[in-house]
Design a protein around this motif. Structure first.
Motif, PDB file in Angstrom:
ATOM      1  N   TRP A  63      -0.380   3.703  -7.983  1.00 23.96           N
ATOM      2  CA  TRP A  63      -0.274   5.147  -7.771  1.00 23.96           C
ATOM      3  C   TRP A  63       0.923   5.714  -8.551  1.00 23.96           C
ATOM      4  O   TRP A  63       0.821   6.778  -9.154  1.00 23.96           O
ATOM      5  CB  TRP A  63      -0.188   5.475  -6.280  1.00 23.96           C
ATOM      6  N   ARG A  94       0.886   6.525   3.112  1.00 25.56           N
ATOM      7  CA  ARG A  94      -0.099   7.473   3.647  1.00 25.56           C
ATOM      8  C   ARG A  94      -0.943   7.961   2.477  1.00 25.56           C
ATOM      9  O   ARG A  94      -0.546   7.790   1.326  1.00 25.56           O
ATOM     10  CB  ARG A  94       0.595   8.652   4.330  1.00 25.56           C
ATOM     11  N   PRO A  95      -2.116   8.584   2.781  1.00 27.13           N
ATOM     12  CA  PRO A  95      -2.914   9.133   1.668  1.00 27.13           C
ATOM     13  C   PRO A  95      -2.074  10.129   0.857  1.00 27.13           C
ATOM     14  O   PRO A  95      -1.312  10.910   1.433  1.00 27.13           O
ATOM     15  CB  PRO A  95      -4.079   9.832   2.374  1.00 27.13           C
ATOM     16  N   PRO A  96      -2.194  10.111  -0.470  1.00 23.86           N
ATOM     17  CA  PRO A  96      -1.354  10.987  -1.299  1.00 23.86           C
ATOM     18  C   PRO A  96      -1.747  12.457  -1.202  1.00 23.86           C
ATOM     19  O   PRO A  96      -0.936  13.327  -1.523  1.00 23.86           O
ATOM     20  CB  PRO A  96      -1.573  10.458  -2.718  1.00 23.86           C
ATOM     21  N   GLU A 133      -8.004   9.520   0.905  1.00 23.23           N
ATOM     22  CA  GLU A 133      -8.137   8.406   1.852  1.00 23.23           C
ATOM     23  C   GLU A 133      -8.586   7.127   1.137  1.00 23.23           C
ATOM     24  O   GLU A 133      -8.125   6.025   1.443  1.00 23.23           O
ATOM     25  CB  GLU A 133      -9.130   8.774   2.958  1.00 23.23           C
ATOM     26  N   HIS A 140      -5.665   5.648  -0.586  1.00 26.23           N
ATOM     27  CA  HIS A 140      -4.816   4.978   0.407  1.00 26.23           C
ATOM     28  C   HIS A 140      -5.366   3.597   0.760  1.00 26.23           C
ATOM     29  O   HIS A 140      -4.628   2.634   0.903  1.00 26.23           O
ATOM     30  CB  HIS A 140      -4.729   5.862   1.656  1.00 26.23           C
ATOM     31  N   ARG A 141      -6.687   3.488   0.885  1.00 24.49           N
ATOM     32  CA  ARG A 141      -7.315   2.208   1.246  1.00 24.49           C
ATOM     33  C   ARG A 141      -7.313   1.217   0.096  1.00 24.49           C
ATOM     34  O   ARG A 141      -7.176   0.015   0.310  1.00 24.49           O
ATOM     35  CB  ARG A 141      -8.786   2.433   1.648  1.00 24.49           C
ATOM     36  N   PRO A 178       0.830  -1.201   0.000  1.00 24.35           N
ATOM     37  CA  PRO A 178       0.000   0.000   0.000  1.00 24.35           C
ATOM     38  C   PRO A 178       0.867   1.254   0.000  1.00 24.35           C
ATOM     39  O   PRO A 178       2.073   1.193   0.208  1.00 24.35           O
ATOM     40  CB  PRO A 178      -0.777  -0.115   1.310  1.00 24.35           C
ATOM     41  N   LEU A 179       0.227   2.388  -0.244  1.00 24.20           N
ATOM     42  CA  LEU A 179       0.907   3.670  -0.050  1.00 24.20           C
ATOM     43  C   LEU A 179       1.145   3.873   1.439  1.00 24.20           C
ATOM     44  O   LEU A 179       0.324   3.466   2.263  1.00 24.20           O
ATOM     45  CB  LEU A 179       0.032   4.807  -0.577  1.00 24.20           C
TER      46      LEU A 179
END
Ligand code: ZN
Length: 92
Positions: free
Chosen positions: A39, A19-21, A28, A31-32, A16-17
């Motif tokens: 991304w 944190r949210p970009p 959000e 991110h989920r 996953p990332l």
């Protein structure tokens, strides 16, 4: 870091990332649901869009367009803007 099941069709489980970009519900959701690899692909596509359409990401309409394209490209919600190299620098 554990893998997430990225929501993109054909995507394999991937990191996953961290944190949210960016801030807000769309950041959000990315991110989920979107893995770091997808991304990165989007960021490369975004550079093409910015150059092709002559976007200034500091401007609200440019950001709205790019958020719409995030939904279209990553979540399959809406129409993906075609990059037509014969129309370089114009917004259709
Ligand atoms: Zn992915």
């Amino acid at each position: 870091m554990s893998a997430i099941r990225c929501c993109r069709p054909s995507a394999k489980p991937a990191p996953p990332l961290p944190r949210p970009p960016f801030r807000g519900p769309l950041g959000e959701r990315i991110h989920r649901e979107i893995c770091a690899r997808c991304w990165d692909e989007w960021l490369r596509h975004q550079i093409l869009l910015i150059n092709h359409f002559g976007l200034d990401p500091r401007k609200r309409e440019a950001r709205d367009f790019l958020y719409g394209q995030i939904r279209a490209v990553l979540f399959d919600e809406g129409e993906v803007a075609e990059i037509d190299t014969s129309l370089k620098g114009t917004i259709r």
